[in-house]
Structures are given as structure tokens and as C-alpha cells.
Design a protein around this motif. Sequence first.
Motif, PDB file in Angstrom:
ATOM      1  N   SER A  84      -0.367 -17.479  -9.742  1.00  0.00           N
ATOM      2  CA  SER A  84       1.022 -17.810 -10.076  1.00  0.00           C
ATOM      3  C   SER A  84       1.633 -16.688 -10.904  1.00  0.00           C
ATOM      4  N   LEU A  85       2.913 -16.400 -10.652  1.00  0.00           N
ATOM      5  CA  LEU A  85       3.653 -15.396 -11.410  1.00  0.00           C
ATOM      6  C   LEU A  85       5.094 -15.865 -11.555  1.00  0.00           C
ATOM      7  N   VAL A  86       5.813 -15.252 -12.496  1.00  0.00           N
ATOM      8  CA  VAL A  86       7.210 -15.605 -12.767  1.00  0.00           C
ATOM      9  C   VAL A  86       8.064 -14.359 -12.634  1.00  0.00           C
ATOM     10  N   LEU A  87       9.157 -14.500 -11.902  1.00  0.00           N
ATOM     11  CA  LEU A  87      10.122 -13.422 -11.761  1.00  0.00           C
ATOM     12  C   LEU A  87      11.506 -14.022 -11.972  1.00  0.00           C
ATOM     13  N   GLU A  88      12.187 -13.577 -13.061  1.00  0.00           N
ATOM     14  CA  GLU A  88      13.516 -14.076 -13.413  1.00  0.00           C
ATOM     15  C   GLU A  88      13.525 -15.598 -13.523  1.00  0.00           C
ATOM     16  N   ASP A  89      12.512 -16.131 -14.230  1.00  0.00           N
ATOM     17  CA  ASP A  89      12.367 -17.568 -14.499  1.00  0.00           C
ATOM     18  C   ASP A  89      12.191 -18.389 -13.235  1.00  0.00           C
ATOM     19  N   GLN A  90      11.806 -17.741 -12.147  1.00  0.00           N
ATOM     20  CA  GLN A  90      11.544 -18.447 -10.901  1.00  0.00           C
ATOM     21  C   GLN A  90      10.057 -18.364 -10.585  1.00  0.00           C
ATOM     22  N   TYR A  91       9.530 -19.449 -10.039  1.00  0.00           N
ATOM     23  CA  TYR A  91       8.108 -19.545  -9.733  1.00  0.00           C
ATOM     24  C   TYR A  91       7.784 -18.778  -8.452  1.00  0.00           C
ATOM     25  N   ILE A  95       4.257 -16.816  -6.124  1.00  0.00           N
ATOM     26  CA  ILE A  95       2.807 -16.736  -5.973  1.00  0.00           C
ATOM     27  C   ILE A  95       2.458 -15.464  -5.218  1.00  0.00           C
ATOM     28  N   SER A  96       1.215 -15.011  -5.354  1.00  0.00           N
ATOM     29  CA  SER A  96       0.683 -13.895  -4.567  1.00  0.00           C
ATOM     30  C   SER A  96      -0.767 -14.205  -4.217  1.00  0.00           C
ATOM     31  N   TYR A  97      -1.251 -13.484  -3.199  1.00  0.00           N
ATOM     32  CA  TYR A  97      -2.633 -13.700  -2.726  1.00  0.00           C
ATOM     33  C   TYR A  97      -3.403 -12.397  -2.865  1.00  0.00           C
ATOM     34  N   THR A  98      -4.623 -12.486  -3.411  1.00  0.00           N
ATOM     35  CA  THR A  98      -5.459 -11.308  -3.655  1.00  0.00           C
ATOM     36  C   THR A  98      -6.812 -11.487  -2.983  1.00  0.00           C
ATOM     37  N   ILE A  99      -7.310 -10.396  -2.316  1.00  0.00           N
ATOM     38  CA  ILE A  99      -8.630 -10.407  -1.687  1.00  0.00           C
ATOM     39  C   ILE A  99      -9.185  -8.986  -1.717  1.00  0.00           C
ATOM     40  N   GLU A 100     -10.500  -8.841  -1.745  1.00  0.00           N
ATOM     41  CA  GLU A 100     -11.141  -7.528  -1.796  1.00  0.00           C
ATOM     42  C   GLU A 100     -12.208  -7.438  -0.699  1.00  0.00           C
ATOM     43  N   THR A 159      -3.453  -7.025  -2.682  1.00  0.00           N
ATOM     44  CA  THR A 159      -2.618  -8.085  -3.255  1.00  0.00           C
ATOM     45  C   THR A 159      -1.304  -8.132  -2.493  1.00  0.00           C
ATOM     46  N   THR A 160      -0.947  -9.306  -2.016  1.00  0.00           N
ATOM     47  CA  THR A 160       0.284  -9.441  -1.246  1.00  0.00           C
ATOM     48  C   THR A 160       1.500  -9.368  -2.159  1.00  0.00           C
ATOM     49  N   PRO A 161       2.673  -9.021  -1.648  1.00  0.00           N
ATOM     50  CA  PRO A 161       3.901  -9.039  -2.465  1.00  0.00           C
ATOM     51  C   PRO A 161       4.191 -10.457  -2.967  1.00  0.00           C
ATOM     52  N   LEU A 162       5.007 -10.529  -4.048  1.00  0.00           N
ATOM     53  CA  LEU A 162       5.380 -11.822  -4.610  1.00  0.00           C
ATOM     54  C   LEU A 162       6.162 -12.637  -3.584  1.00  0.00           C
ATOM     55  N   THR A 163       5.822 -13.910  -3.509  1.00  0.00           N
ATOM     56  CA  THR A 163       6.499 -14.827  -2.592  1.00  0.00           C
ATOM     57  C   THR A 163       7.147 -15.944  -3.403  1.00  0.00           C
ATOM     58  N   PRO A 164       8.467 -16.157  -3.292  1.00  0.00           N
ATOM     59  CA  PRO A 164       9.095 -17.285  -4.011  1.00  0.00           C
ATOM     60  C   PRO A 164       8.478 -18.607  -3.572  1.00  0.00           C
ATOM     61  N   TRP A 165       8.205 -19.464  -4.531  1.00  0.00           N
ATOM     62  CA  TRP A 165       7.582 -20.745  -4.256  1.00  0.00           C
ATOM     63  C   TRP A 165       8.257 -21.827  -5.112  1.00  0.00           C
ATOM     64  N   PRO A 166       9.546 -22.091  -4.851  1.00  0.00           N
ATOM     65  CA  PRO A 166      10.275 -23.044  -5.700  1.00  0.00           C
ATOM     66  C   PRO A 166       9.675 -24.442  -5.617  1.00  0.00           C
TER      67      PRO A 166
END
Length: 614
Positions: A136-143, A145-150, A173-180
Motif C-alpha cells: 500500500s502507498l499514498v499519493l496526494e492523500d489517495q490510496y 497499491i503496487s506489486y513487487t516480485i524478484e 515493482t509495478t507503477p502505482l495503481t489507484p485503488w480507491p
Amino acid sequence: ILLYTPKEKCFDKETLQVMGYNVQSSPTRLVMRSLQHGRKPLSKMYERFHVPAYMSAAACPINGASVVGQMIYWQVPLHITPLVSSEVEILEVHMGFDGRRLTPDEMESRNYAVTFKESHVVVEIPIGAADGYYKSLVLEDQYHISYTIEPMLELLWKEGQEKTSYKVLFHITTPLTPWPPQVTDYTQPEQMVFDVLLGYFLPDVELLNITFGSELLTFSEIIIQGINLQEHSFPNDTKYFALQVSFSEPYVQIKVCISLLSITYILDLVFGFVILPEHTAFSHSVVLEASLADIVAVRTASTFVIYGSSQIKIHLGHLELNNKILQQYEHHSNETHFEIIVPFLAPVVAFESVQLAGIMGIIDVEIYDSLNNWRFREFSLACPFFIILSECFSNGTITVVLPKLESAPHLLPGELSLRDPSCKRSYSQDYYAYFHFGVTTCGTTRKIQRCSHQIFTQLLCNKEYRLARLRFYTNLRQMPVSLSNAWYNLRFFFSFPLLDMVYRLFYYDGDYPVLKFLKQPLYFEVGMDHSKDSRVAVVLENCWATLSKDKESKPRWDLIVDGCANPKDPEQTIFHPVIADDRVDIPDHFKRFEVKTFAFNDSFTLGNHFNSVG
């Protein structure tokens, strides 16, 4: 080991390890691993005893991953410079994680694929695969998500007669995806409860608080207040929150819509979240609405208008509002508001507490539909009334208004009396009683203090209810005293005691003037030596010091002003209590006080004067 950086430079093993390189050896192999952003890892490796040198090189990809839809594509070139200098033959290709190869069956079950193009090996990974994780991440107070794999890719190729094994682990790591967050409303207005779900969140999100209207409550405070709030988890490792709020909660707004013939309940919510372990905060606002249909408008014969179903009722206290009741109160209304003004002594007002400064009144309000058994709103209004419940008059009389308290439901104001049972109320109704009596009647008592005169009485009701009334007189001239018609010839004495705090030994005329040092205490006593009337008391009104025996002379310094210590005196006069003993029969006939020795200019001879009233 010689590193070309780009100049040739020789390093021993220990120095390379300090620099961040990993150098390991075995009887048949020497392995060197470097950081991706470290020095250029081209080297010649020499062994002792003049063994021929081995040339080595290393390469690590820094890009090549892309996201298309719900798939990750990772492209690795087949011709890796400087590892490969000519055409090679690919012998084996393996994919895995954490250094372990996956079997063909494992790759198929996880939807992984490895394909060859003209110049690249392409690894296909679905977003959300079990070997990676969401964050989970926050960008401009909006929720978001991103996905990470190695993933790991291992190649074995043949160049000439030599075989080379190449293995690389690549962080993606995938780019940030809005998940309201999504609101699912299960509210059934007939149940008079908002019922909603808010989701979906990753496990690293915690709910801290919810703001209901303008009131912020933490998760635990919401539970304590009886609001149903729960957290639930799904098998896919996401979660949601379930909330149920009754329409009768004070945070719920009520809006009547005449054109749509409905009543709408509105609840403004702001959910406060935090992402762990970074403690990044974000919020999400929700406005819930629920309407009840089949509403008609009803207008009464007066100016008071109620909008709602024909069965809507309003209760104030224990009374149901109707045309007859409304005629007793001032009220106003329009299409959206209704206002009613209720006096504090109205029958619908319940009294919670009575104090000298006033009374606390409460009105219970209930709005409901008797036909459908719907309770739209229940609340209480509490107002302090800063009114005088007891008053003393200069003619020696006292009036008291005693409201009936909610805490004493069985109290009958008409049965109240003063301490003297023969002193009944002058007037009463079901919710209050009124008394009017003299200060020396009905069992009153009094107490003389330094700066006040106090009158006490009690209101009694079957020995279950007692209310003490207290009146302060800040000046003796305000004190109403009703004595017999006889004139009193009172004689006062003024004593300058010899020993401190004893008031037994006194100075004689031949002892004056008395020598005292500055700030030494002087003890004085004023009293009546012949009166035996306990209704009479001594009150020191004013006391002052002069340089001579003439009390009108100047300079003058006040010690007691209006019965109290002079507030301007840095060494204020101290009053001492008087206790009955073999010398004192009636303590109210005496006053004792202490003064610190002081001087006018350079003179130390003082004259003390006082005005006393009995």
C-alpha cells in the motif's frame, strides 16, 4: 585481482571485500560478485605459484521489465556484452526464485512462461503471482497499491568449447495503481440503521478513527459507544470494514423533502487510515443517505407546520404536541425548520440540579411515527438558567423558589416545609414551590463571618429531601436584623493582650507605650462584656492606625476595611477564631486579630482606632 576502473589497479581479497565485493574460492572455482552500481567488474585473476591468469567479466541488467495489462514482461538479451564475444549455443534456460529453479509443472500452475525471440529471452509473470507481494502507498492523500516480485533467470550456453552459466535475480515493482476504497451500502431504511461495507484494503492498512459529522472517535471509542464496527478478511489477503449506525444517533442529519414526499437521513463520515510500518496516513470521505417514502405533508390549524406522515408525533418531555399545547408556547416554523420557545418553569422542563448560581433544566424530545413504529430522533436539550432562586430583602424577609428535581420523582412541592413544620409554602404547583418568610422565623440560623453575615434555613419533605439555602451579606449595613423592640445599651472594650495567641494576660495603663520591633505581631481583642443576648454579635467594620490618639489625625493607615483585611496592606491583618471558655461565654461577642508592627516614616508610636457594631 586486477580491476579496470578504467585504469588497471591491483587489489587483494580483503580490500575488495571492504569495497563491497564478494570473493569466494574453492579447489576448482573462484567466484566474484559485485554490486549493480559498484565499480566496473572486469578483472584478471592471478593465483600464486605463477599459475596462468584467468580473464573474467560480469554483467547485470538494469532494465527490460514492462507492464501490459495484468502481465509483467521481462526481457533478457541473449548476447550479453562483455560476457559473450561471439555466437553462442543456448543449452539450458531455467526460471526460479530465491536461487531455486522451478519445475515445468510449477511454472504452469503459476502461469509463468519463458519464450525466445530473435535476440531476447522473455519471462512472463502475471501481476499478483504468489511469489511476489502487494504494498500500500499514498499519493496526494489517495490510496494506491503496487506489486513487487524478484524472479531469477539462469542461462547455460556454449561458446566454442567452453560452457558458461549465467544467473541473474531482477527486482521488479509495478507503477502505482489507484485503488480507491469502495462503499457497499446494505442499508434498509425500514430498519432505521445505516449498514455499509468499506473496502478493499491490503493487510498493511489499519483503521485509526472515524469522524462522524464533526466528532472524531477512535476505533476503541466507537466500540465503547455501542456502534457496530468490525474488520473482516478475505482469503485473497485483503480486508474490509463493516459499520452500522442507527438513524437515532446525534450525528445523523434529518432532511424533509416535500416535493419527493420523503424523509432523508444523512450521515457524513471521514475514515482515517494509516499504512504500516511507515505510518503513512490517508483518509476517505463517505456521505450516506437513506430515505423513507410514503410521506405526506400535514398542516395544523395554527402556524406550526409538521412535515411527515400523518402519524408523525413530537413529544416534549411527557407532553405530546398538539394544537392545544402549542397555544401555550411561542413557536415559529417554515418549510425546513420548527422553533419553539419554552420557559424554564414550563411543565415539560425537568430540573436536574439546583445551585446558588441557578438551575440546570432538561427537555427530552422525541420524534416518531406511531403508525410504522419508527423513531426518527431522540435527544435531550440541557440549558443552565442563571436565575435567582433565593433572595433576601432589606425588610428582613427571604423568598425561595424550589423547582421539582428529576432525581426526586416522588417529591410533591405542595408538601414542602421549612425547618419549622408550621412554615408551609406560600404557593405551589406540580413542578415548583414558592416560600416567603422572615429571617428570624421558621427555624433559621445565622453565622457571623469576618466579611459576611450568613442566614441558613432548610426545606424538608417527609425527611427525604433537604435543600440548604445560604445568603451572603457583604456589608453590615445590608444585614436585615429583626430584634425585640427594646433598646440595647451595648458597651465595648478594646484590649491589647500581653502574650501572643493566649488572650489571657493584658497590658495595664502604666505599660504604654509598648516597645515592639518591626514585623513583630501585635494581638488585639474587641468585645462586649455585659450582654448575654446570643442574637447579638460584634462585627469590626473599620480599624486604622494613626500617630496620635486623635482618630481623625493624619497620617492614617487602614488595617480593617468593611469588616475585612485591607487588601492594599502588604502585611494583611490576620483574624483569629474565638472559642468559648471560662472567660468567653458567647464567641460572637468577641473579635480577635493580629497586626504586624510597622512605622509611619521614622516614628514608632502608634494609635489604634476601630468602629464596631453590635
